[in-house]
Design an enzyme around this catalytic site. Sequence first.
Site, PDB file in Angstrom:
ATOM      1  N   ARG A 237      35.773 -11.939   7.450  1.00  0.00           N
ATOM      2  CA  ARG A 237      34.434 -12.187   6.943  1.00  0.00           C
ATOM      3  C   ARG A 237      33.839 -13.370   7.688  1.00  0.00           C
ATOM      4  O   ARG A 237      34.491 -14.390   7.873  1.00  0.00           O
ATOM      5  CB  ARG A 237      34.446 -12.468   5.427  1.00  0.00           C
ATOM      6  CG  ARG A 237      34.625 -11.205   4.581  1.00  0.00           C
ATOM      7  CD  ARG A 237      33.394 -10.317   4.655  1.00  0.00           C
ATOM      8  NE  ARG A 237      33.560  -9.038   3.966  1.00  0.00           N
ATOM      9  CZ  ARG A 237      33.929  -7.923   4.573  1.00  0.00           C
ATOM     10  NH1 ARG A 237      34.210  -7.914   5.856  1.00  0.00           N
ATOM     11  NH2 ARG A 237      34.029  -6.800   3.886  1.00  0.00           N
ATOM     12  N   GLU A 266      24.371 -11.598   9.934  1.00  0.00           N
ATOM     13  CA  GLU A 266      24.450 -10.414  10.792  1.00  0.00           C
ATOM     14  C   GLU A 266      23.202  -9.553  10.624  1.00  0.00           C
ATOM     15  O   GLU A 266      22.876  -9.162   9.502  1.00  0.00           O
ATOM     16  CB  GLU A 266      25.704  -9.605  10.436  1.00  0.00           C
ATOM     17  CG  GLU A 266      26.994 -10.372  10.665  1.00  0.00           C
ATOM     18  CD  GLU A 266      28.232  -9.570  10.262  1.00  0.00           C
ATOM     19  OE1 GLU A 266      28.076  -8.445   9.731  1.00  0.00           O
ATOM     20  OE2 GLU A 266      29.348 -10.060  10.487  1.00  0.00           O
ATOM     21  N   HIS A 285      30.425  -6.606  14.400  1.00  0.00           N
ATOM     22  CA  HIS A 285      31.054  -6.099  13.175  1.00  0.00           C
ATOM     23  C   HIS A 285      31.523  -4.662  13.396  1.00  0.00           C
ATOM     24  O   HIS A 285      31.205  -3.742  12.627  1.00  0.00           O
ATOM     25  CB  HIS A 285      30.095  -6.168  11.990  1.00  0.00           C
ATOM     26  CG  HIS A 285      30.784  -6.252  10.666  1.00  0.00           C
ATOM     27  ND1 HIS A 285      30.358  -7.049   9.640  1.00  0.00           N
ATOM     28  CD2 HIS A 285      31.895  -5.623  10.193  1.00  0.00           C
ATOM     29  CE1 HIS A 285      31.147  -6.913   8.598  1.00  0.00           C
ATOM     30  NE2 HIS A 285      32.096  -6.040   8.909  1.00  0.00           N
TER      31      HIS A 285
END
Length: 329
Positions: A237, A266, A285
Amino acid sequence: MSNYKVLMTDTIFPDMEIERAELATIGAELTLASGSDPKTLAREGKDCDAMIVVYAPITAEVVNSLTKCKVMVRTGIGFNNIDLEAASRKGIMVANVPDYCQDEVADHAMALFLSGVRKVAFLNNRVKSGSWDVNEAKPIPRLRGKLFGLFGLGSIGQRVAERAKAFGMDVCSYDPYMPQEVFDKLGVKRFHDFDEFLASVDFLSIHAPLTEETKHIINLQNLKKMKRTAFIVNTSRGPLVSEGDVYIALKEGIIAGAGLDVLENEPPAYPFPLAELDNIILTPHAAFYSEESEPELRRKAAQEVVRTLKDGRPKYWVNKKMMEDLGTA
């Protein structure tokens, strides 16, 4: 007429056919919210029986507006975008999908690590710009015999441990919640002191959940405890790592390099200072993704909704203890 109404708060997927097929087994109707902001979700989710959540923030405002919702399923492993306390007080079960993409994330963590430590990305860029000089990449360490550290020894961390051992590295971990038998089975050295752990490892891969305890645990103070030759990887994370502190550490040579698949925000706002550095590798990601993992994730998230509405509880009930403590279970 459908038996249940399920609201999908947001999506990154091309359609909702996988989810609809699973939900159809109990006669549930799936709709996609017209927006992922709290006001829209509160309005459109008011009478839903369940929610499937991707990245939308499920705030207390959203939770408190719901009149029928029994379960919220996070389409992924992490669930920090859902207000667990508000959901628990409301008597809404929260579930996630922790048993998918474990090999994909472990592979991606090692890919970031190898590409960074072996200077693959850097050398690729140099060759493409017209330079043919290995000396530009020095120093590059030998991996065999180095100490590979894992912050977190859950399912993904265990898979990374297996991969790191295959490269001849010794593996250690700091995870105060994992039973000793897991360390013994994998042949992973256990550290009980976090500072000693940071000071000892040559490389660090992060596989911990985001909590109040772990937020920004990789900060400048802790980075200064590490070897100047250390390389860190985060596929867990983004907020576990203070990006501003990592920038300083990389810029000033406090550590040698980093590979980040997840960020605090993000996508990041550009210009993005970390992207200007040669000693970091950034991916969007992407660690979870493979042609197989994406449909698996979607199918399992929908199955958790079906399981809850049909049998009364999900398989992976995240806030079970919190609801029991509050008397709302």
